[in-house]
Design a protein around this motif. Structure first.
Motif, mmCIF file in Angstrom:
data_model
loop_
_atom_site.group_PDB
_atom_site.id
_atom_site.type_symbol
_atom_site.label_atom_id
_atom_site.label_comp_id
_atom_site.label_asym_id
_atom_site.label_seq_id
_atom_site.Cartn_x
_atom_site.Cartn_y
_atom_site.Cartn_z
ATOM 1 N N PHE A 161 0.823 -1.210 0.000
ATOM 2 C CA PHE A 161 0.000 0.000 0.000
ATOM 3 C C PHE A 161 0.857 1.260 0.000
ATOM 4 O O PHE A 161 0.637 2.177 -0.788
ATOM 5 N N PHE A 162 1.859 1.330 0.876
ATOM 6 C CA PHE A 162 2.682 2.532 0.957
ATOM 7 C C PHE A 162 3.568 2.705 -0.271
ATOM 8 O O PHE A 162 3.837 3.826 -0.687
ATOM 9 N N LEU A 197 2.748 1.836 -3.347
ATOM 10 C CA LEU A 197 1.911 2.267 -4.464
ATOM 11 C C LEU A 197 1.310 3.654 -4.254
ATOM 12 O O LEU A 197 0.974 4.338 -5.220
ATOM 13 N N SER A 198 1.170 4.071 -3.020
ATOM 14 C CA SER A 198 0.542 5.371 -2.772
ATOM 15 C C SER A 198 1.552 6.501 -2.600
ATOM 16 O O SER A 198 1.160 7.663 -2.518
ATOM 17 N N SER A 199 2.834 6.198 -2.562
ATOM 18 C CA SER A 199 3.856 7.229 -2.358
ATOM 19 C C SER A 199 4.419 7.695 -3.682
ATOM 20 O O SER A 199 4.483 6.947 -4.655
ATOM 21 N N THR A 200 4.837 8.947 -3.701
ATOM 22 C CA THR A 200 5.532 9.506 -4.848
ATOM 23 C C THR A 200 6.978 9.723 -4.434
ATOM 24 O O THR A 200 7.265 10.487 -3.525
#
Length: 127
Positions: free
Chosen positions: A27-28, A30-33
């Motif tokens: 999750f982290f 895929l959700s981080s830039t």
């Protein structure tokens, strides 16, 4: 007398804990830039560069790892931004950016971003 059963500890199953950690990691990730993408217009020097749009001479900037000169005068990056903005108002729209051998790509990109932020100029790189 009654015989007591020996207390036996149950082993903990790590499978569910590993699954939860994996899902959190996924999750982290895929959700981080991790990086911010930007775009810089870049023109490389060539023999037939074409006509300029103005009669003002181009702005010549030489950038090394430690020094920055604008038209032969040593400047800080903030002073160079101000000078490029002033020269752009007078009609100069091309910046010739000469890079030194010790210049890192990070410093080059920071310089180019700050110059284009100061004024909408076309940057031509020479070495």
């Amino acid at each position: 007398m009654l015989a007591r059963k020996k207390f036996r500890r149950r082993t903990l199953s790590m499978t569910s804990l590993i699954d939860v950690i994996f899902l959190l990691l996924l999750f982290f990730m895929l959700s981080s830039t991790f990086s911010k993408f930007g775009e810089i217009d870049l023109v490389t020097a060539s023999g037939s560069a074409g006509a300029t749009r103005s009669q003002e001479p181009p702005i010549f900037i030489k950038r090394d790892a430690e020094t920055l000169t604008v038209n032969g005068q040593i400047r800080t990056l903030e002073e160079a931004e101000t000078e490029v903005a002033e020269l752009h108002e007078k009609g100069a729209d091309i910046v010739i950016l000469s890079i030194g051998e010790t210049l890192t790509s990070q410093v080059l990109i920071e310089t180019m971003v700050s110059l284009t932020r100061a004024a909408p100029v076309r940057i031509t790189l020479v070495q």
